[in-house]
Scaffold this motif. Structure first.
Motif, PDB file in Angstrom:
ATOM      1  N   LEU A 253      37.896  34.192  27.749  1.00  0.00           N
ATOM      2  CA  LEU A 253      36.633  34.100  28.611  1.00  0.00           C
ATOM      3  C   LEU A 253      37.184  33.328  29.765  1.00  0.00           C
ATOM      4  O   LEU A 253      36.500  33.740  31.001  1.00  0.00           O
ATOM      5  CB  LEU A 253      35.566  33.334  27.685  1.00  0.00           C
ATOM      6  N   ASN A 254      37.683  31.956  29.767  1.00  0.00           N
ATOM      7  CA  ASN A 254      38.055  31.392  30.868  1.00  0.00           C
ATOM      8  C   ASN A 254      38.887  32.366  31.884  1.00  0.00           C
ATOM      9  O   ASN A 254      38.702  32.332  33.035  1.00  0.00           O
ATOM     10  CB  ASN A 254      38.856  30.257  30.656  1.00  0.00           C
ATOM     11  N   LEU A 255      39.837  32.981  31.516  1.00  0.00           N
ATOM     12  CA  LEU A 255      40.601  34.084  32.355  1.00  0.00           C
ATOM     13  C   LEU A 255      39.562  35.110  32.948  1.00  0.00           C
ATOM     14  O   LEU A 255      39.722  35.346  34.197  1.00  0.00           O
ATOM     15  CB  LEU A 255      41.539  34.534  31.310  1.00  0.00           C
ATOM     16  N   TYR A 256      38.738  35.545  32.182  1.00  0.00           N
ATOM     17  CA  TYR A 256      37.972  36.480  32.847  1.00  0.00           C
ATOM     18  C   TYR A 256      37.062  35.916  33.988  1.00  0.00           C
ATOM     19  O   TYR A 256      36.773  36.361  35.007  1.00  0.00           O
ATOM     20  CB  TYR A 256      36.940  36.966  31.546  1.00  0.00           C
ATOM     21  N   HIS A 257      36.462  34.709  33.903  1.00  0.00           N
ATOM     22  CA  HIS A 257      35.736  33.891  34.494  1.00  0.00           C
ATOM     23  C   HIS A 257      36.723  33.642  35.878  1.00  0.00           C
ATOM     24  O   HIS A 257      35.870  33.886  37.039  1.00  0.00           O
ATOM     25  CB  HIS A 257      35.104  32.828  34.202  1.00  0.00           C
ATOM     26  N   SER A 258      37.587  33.445  35.602  1.00  0.00           N
ATOM     27  CA  SER A 258      38.748  33.260  36.810  1.00  0.00           C
ATOM     28  C   SER A 258      38.897  34.371  37.751  1.00  0.00           C
ATOM     29  O   SER A 258      38.850  34.205  38.888  1.00  0.00           O
ATOM     30  CB  SER A 258      39.976  32.419  36.390  1.00  0.00           C
ATOM     31  N   MET A 259      39.018  35.322  36.944  1.00  0.00           N
ATOM     32  CA  MET A 259      39.435  36.595  37.851  1.00  0.00           C
ATOM     33  C   MET A 259      37.975  37.129  38.557  1.00  0.00           C
ATOM     34  O   MET A 259      38.359  37.359  39.643  1.00  0.00           O
ATOM     35  CB  MET A 259      39.984  37.738  36.971  1.00  0.00           C
ATOM     36  N   LEU A 260      36.909  36.810  37.837  1.00  0.00           N
ATOM     37  CA  LEU A 260      35.470  37.278  38.479  1.00  0.00           C
ATOM     38  C   LEU A 260      35.605  36.414  39.619  1.00  0.00           C
ATOM     39  O   LEU A 260      35.166  36.794  40.801  1.00  0.00           O
ATOM     40  CB  LEU A 260      34.688  37.286  37.615  1.00  0.00           C
TER      41      LEU A 260
END
Length: 96
Positions: free
Chosen positions: A11-18
């Motif tokens: 989830l943290n990786l997803y938010h960082s990519m967004l």
């Protein structure tokens, strides 16, 4: 065998990519990378195989690094805003 990433780390990786996708100044790049990030993480959402999750996480972590570098270059050479973007009024130094 590689240990699978936790749900919170994915989830943290997803938010960082967004967040990184939103930092592009070019409208076309920005919308493309936001759409691509959402669709990629939507596909892996219900995956339970630890090996696939670990491979996915490693691949997307490397992709995040490339995305960050690309966003910096895009900010350096960004052009004018498009008609479809919100147009903010141009202010001079004397305007308050």
């Amino acid at each position: 065998m590689a240990t699978p990433p936790t749900k919170q780390s994915v989830l943290n990786l997803y938010h960082s990519m967004l967040r990184t996708s939103q930092s592009f100044t070019s409208y076309n790049f920005r919308t493309y990378f936001v759409r691509r990030t959402k669709s990629t993480f939507r596909e892996i959402h219900n995956e339970s195989d630890p090996a696939k999750l670990a491979a996915f996480y490693a691949e997307k972590s490397q992709e995040l690094a490339v995305l960050k570098r690309s966003a910096i270059v895009n900010q350096l050479y960004g052009g004018r805003r498009l008609v479809v973007e919100d147009q903010k009024p141009v202010r001079d130094r004397g305007d308050t």
